[in-house]
Design a protein around this motif. Sequence first.
Motif, short mmCIF file in Angstrom:
data_model
loop_
_atom_site.label_atom_id
_atom_site.label_comp_id
_atom_site.label_asym_id
_atom_site.label_seq_id
_atom_site.Cartn_x
_atom_site.Cartn_y
_atom_site.Cartn_z
N ASP B 63 21.22 -32.51 -90.16
CA ASP B 63 20.42 -33.66 -90.57
C ASP B 63 20.97 -34.97 -90.02
O ASP B 63 20.25 -35.95 -89.87
CB ASP B 63 20.38 -33.76 -92.10
CG ASP B 63 19.86 -32.48 -92.69
OD1 ASP B 63 19.09 -31.80 -91.99
OD2 ASP B 63 20.21 -32.17 -93.84
N LEU B 64 22.29 -34.99 -89.74
CA LEU B 64 22.90 -36.22 -89.27
C LEU B 64 22.62 -36.47 -87.80
O LEU B 64 22.88 -37.54 -87.28
CB LEU B 64 24.41 -36.18 -89.48
CG LEU B 64 24.91 -36.22 -90.91
CD1 LEU B 64 26.40 -35.99 -90.93
CD2 LEU B 64 24.59 -37.56 -91.53
N GLY B 65 22.14 -35.45 -87.10
CA GLY B 65 21.83 -35.61 -85.69
C GLY B 65 23.03 -35.43 -84.77
O GLY B 65 22.95 -35.78 -83.60
N ILE B 66 24.13 -34.92 -85.32
CA ILE B 66 25.29 -34.67 -84.45
C ILE B 66 25.18 -33.25 -83.95
O ILE B 66 24.96 -32.33 -84.74
CB ILE B 66 26.59 -34.84 -85.25
CG1 ILE B 66 26.66 -36.23 -85.83
CG2 ILE B 66 27.79 -34.54 -84.38
CD1 ILE B 66 27.57 -36.33 -87.00
N SER B 67 25.33 -33.06 -82.65
CA SER B 67 25.24 -31.69 -82.18
C SER B 67 26.64 -31.19 -81.87
O SER B 67 27.50 -31.95 -81.39
CB SER B 67 24.34 -31.59 -80.96
OG SER B 67 24.99 -32.14 -79.85
N GLU B 68 26.89 -29.94 -82.21
CA GLU B 68 28.21 -29.37 -81.97
C GLU B 68 28.02 -27.96 -81.44
O GLU B 68 27.00 -27.32 -81.69
CB GLU B 68 29.02 -29.36 -83.27
CG GLU B 68 28.35 -28.61 -84.39
CD GLU B 68 29.25 -28.43 -85.57
OE1 GLU B 68 30.37 -28.96 -85.56
OE2 GLU B 68 28.84 -27.74 -86.51
N PRO B 69 29.03 -27.44 -80.71
CA PRO B 69 28.89 -26.10 -80.14
C PRO B 69 28.78 -25.04 -81.22
O PRO B 69 29.41 -25.14 -82.28
CB PRO B 69 30.18 -25.92 -79.35
CG PRO B 69 30.82 -27.23 -79.26
CD PRO B 69 30.27 -28.10 -80.32
N GLN B 70 27.94 -24.05 -80.96
CA GLN B 70 27.81 -22.93 -81.87
C GLN B 70 28.18 -21.67 -81.09
O GLN B 70 27.84 -21.54 -79.91
CB GLN B 70 26.37 -22.84 -82.35
CG GLN B 70 26.20 -21.91 -83.52
CD GLN B 70 24.81 -22.02 -84.11
OE1 GLN B 70 23.88 -22.44 -83.44
NE2 GLN B 70 24.68 -21.66 -85.37
N TYR B 71 28.90 -20.77 -81.75
CA TYR B 71 29.40 -19.60 -81.04
C TYR B 71 28.84 -18.34 -81.67
O TYR B 71 28.61 -18.27 -82.89
CB TYR B 71 30.93 -19.55 -81.10
CG TYR B 71 31.57 -20.77 -80.49
CD1 TYR B 71 31.86 -20.82 -79.14
CD2 TYR B 71 31.88 -21.87 -81.29
CE1 TYR B 71 32.44 -21.94 -78.59
CE2 TYR B 71 32.46 -22.99 -80.75
CZ TYR B 71 32.75 -23.03 -79.39
OH TYR B 71 33.31 -24.13 -78.85
N LEU B 72 28.65 -17.32 -80.85
CA LEU B 72 28.18 -16.03 -81.34
C LEU B 72 29.26 -15.00 -81.02
O LEU B 72 29.72 -14.90 -79.88
CB LEU B 72 26.87 -15.66 -80.65
CG LEU B 72 26.28 -14.31 -81.03
CD1 LEU B 72 25.68 -14.38 -82.43
CD2 LEU B 72 25.23 -13.88 -80.04
N GLN B 73 29.67 -14.27 -82.06
CA GLN B 73 30.71 -13.27 -81.85
C GLN B 73 30.11 -11.89 -81.99
O GLN B 73 29.34 -11.64 -82.92
CB GLN B 73 31.80 -13.42 -82.91
CG GLN B 73 32.65 -14.64 -82.75
CD GLN B 73 33.80 -14.62 -83.73
OE1 GLN B 73 33.60 -14.49 -84.93
NE2 GLN B 73 35.01 -14.75 -83.22
N THR B 74 30.46 -11.00 -81.09
CA THR B 74 30.11 -9.59 -81.25
C THR B 74 31.40 -8.85 -81.57
O THR B 74 32.35 -8.87 -80.79
CB THR B 74 29.50 -9.03 -79.96
OG1 THR B 74 28.58 -9.99 -79.46
CG2 THR B 74 28.79 -7.73 -80.22
#
Lengths: 268, 379
Positions: B63-74
Amino acid sequence: MIFSLIILLLVLLIFVGRLNSKKIILTLLYNAMILFSAVILMALRVNPLLVSYTAFICISLLTLFYQNGVNLKTVSAFLSLLIVVFLLAFLTWYLCVYAGICGLNTQTAQEDEILVLDFHLHINMIQVTYGMTLIGILGSVKDSAIAVATGTCEVYRNRPGITGKELFFSGRKIGKDILGVTINTLLFAGIGESILMFQMYFQYHYSFAELINSKSLIQAIVLILLGGIGVELSIPITAAIFCYFCTDRFSPLRQKVSMFRNRRQHLS
Amino acid sequence: MKTKLNIQNKFAIPYSPRIVLPVLAVLLLLLNIMVYHDCSLYPNTIVRVSSVKTVQSGYATGDLGISEPQYLQTLTCAVQNGTYKNRSMLLTNTYTYTHMENTEYHEGDFLFLKNTKIAPDGSISGSITDQKRDYYLSGLLSLLFFGAIAAAGKRGFSFMAALLINAFTVAIGFFFHFQGVNFILITFFFILLFSFLSLVLCLGWNRQMRIVLLATLVCISILAVAYCLVMFLTPRLDYTLQDYIRNGNIQLEMFFTCGTLIGSLGAIMDVAVSITSGVEEILQQDPDISSEELSRSVRQIGHDVMGTMINVLFYTYMVGRIPVCIAQLANGMAITIFFTYYLNYEILRFLAGAVGIALCIPVSEKIAHDFYRRKDLLP
């Protein structure tokens, strides 16, 4: 209520410590300011590790040298503090990364005031937790280091001809007296803080297995355990460093320290 | 003097660090290995992560509009217990850079699963509920235990016994609370038992211990009265914003007050021990010292102890909440609201402890002074 308690505390401190209490109050105020500015800087996305290390150094310099003066006792306490925290830093980092002691636990994640928050912040909370745990350990380690250094110094002053080995053992003996009560202080502070958590665990019939694997328990007691280990490490290390300084090999440094102290006393 | 020491040594339990420490190390190591491999004791399915593949799946924005990296783990996992034991399965996990609501998993972690199902094609699926952390807990406790005995020898055993018995007392107290006993009464017994047990185990049953016990109990009573007076005379606080509240019907104010008093107990005991041993030392060296002189030197000891103890309490209480505080501040919460509604519990706990420490110095000085001068007062 907070203001009345602050006034009560100030009155008591002035009554107990007379003029000396000015230093205690000022140290506390500076500490609160350092911690609070660290929090604000981290919220402004300055690197958490940088902020915590700086805060750590500032706090230890301030509480040791401002409150107790620059002398052999505080210098050896400071060195042992650095060594102990350096050793514990690896353990803390390992716990923060692998045991997952950072972030919200399953219980706090459901609180109303947490649910409204947005956690896409781009702040690495592992680093924040790591830095703050180190600062938490600092308090108890510093307490025991200064107590051991002061006690060993008393022994040295009363028996100037004492050998280094005897001095080391008397330092460890002083440490034994401190260890039990310091662990108690940490334990009761922890229990008092987590009374509501225990209440919840018992009321909702969580099983023992859930309790010992939960993040909330390890978050609540990690400071007690790490602080206790830090106190145990700091006792022999402080005694050893102090003895090292007291042997003749290090007399140039000793003279320098006492010269510095004398100059300070002249100034003040 | 020397013969007396010899006699004492003859009757004491033999303790040699060269034998005790390696044996203890081996025992604790065995215990930890057992805890590490105790998966079969759990009813829930546990898997061990054997390999992890992490890719950055994109950017997450809130909601704050800050974008941050998102990671996917297998995660490739091996089931450790239950019907599917030793079979391997695949799990997925996402986490974000902040690591606040989600966790990053590593190779070697043990995870609890729920809803484990086997598909027709033989693959197992489930969802992660929590991580297994008991071996971290036992490892840390073992380190503490080993360190206590390495640093304090035989007395280290009593310190650790005090720690375990006190933890056990908490469990018994809550058991009685849910049998219908009032929590104020339980706190009263907690304080009596905690101070008695810890002092007996840390100092031994002797006159100094009895004087410290008396000083501690007097101090905590004065603190309780003073704290409750302040609490009733000032506007009531809102206690509902504390953590770990599921049930709105419990008496939050009472639980908070009891917790605060128990939290101050340790610090009070610590100061009382320092002051009484200081008084004892001074009176031994100079039995005819005047009261004013004694009081002055005790205040000096008190000043040294007080400063560091107050700082210890400050950090122990404040540090735990800071990650949440940072999240709240970064979410744009005003600093005044933050101080008056969220940080005030920690501040109150700290202030109560600090008041207890400051109270303890004159009180334990008076008690120690009276009882060391007049041997007939206390057996």
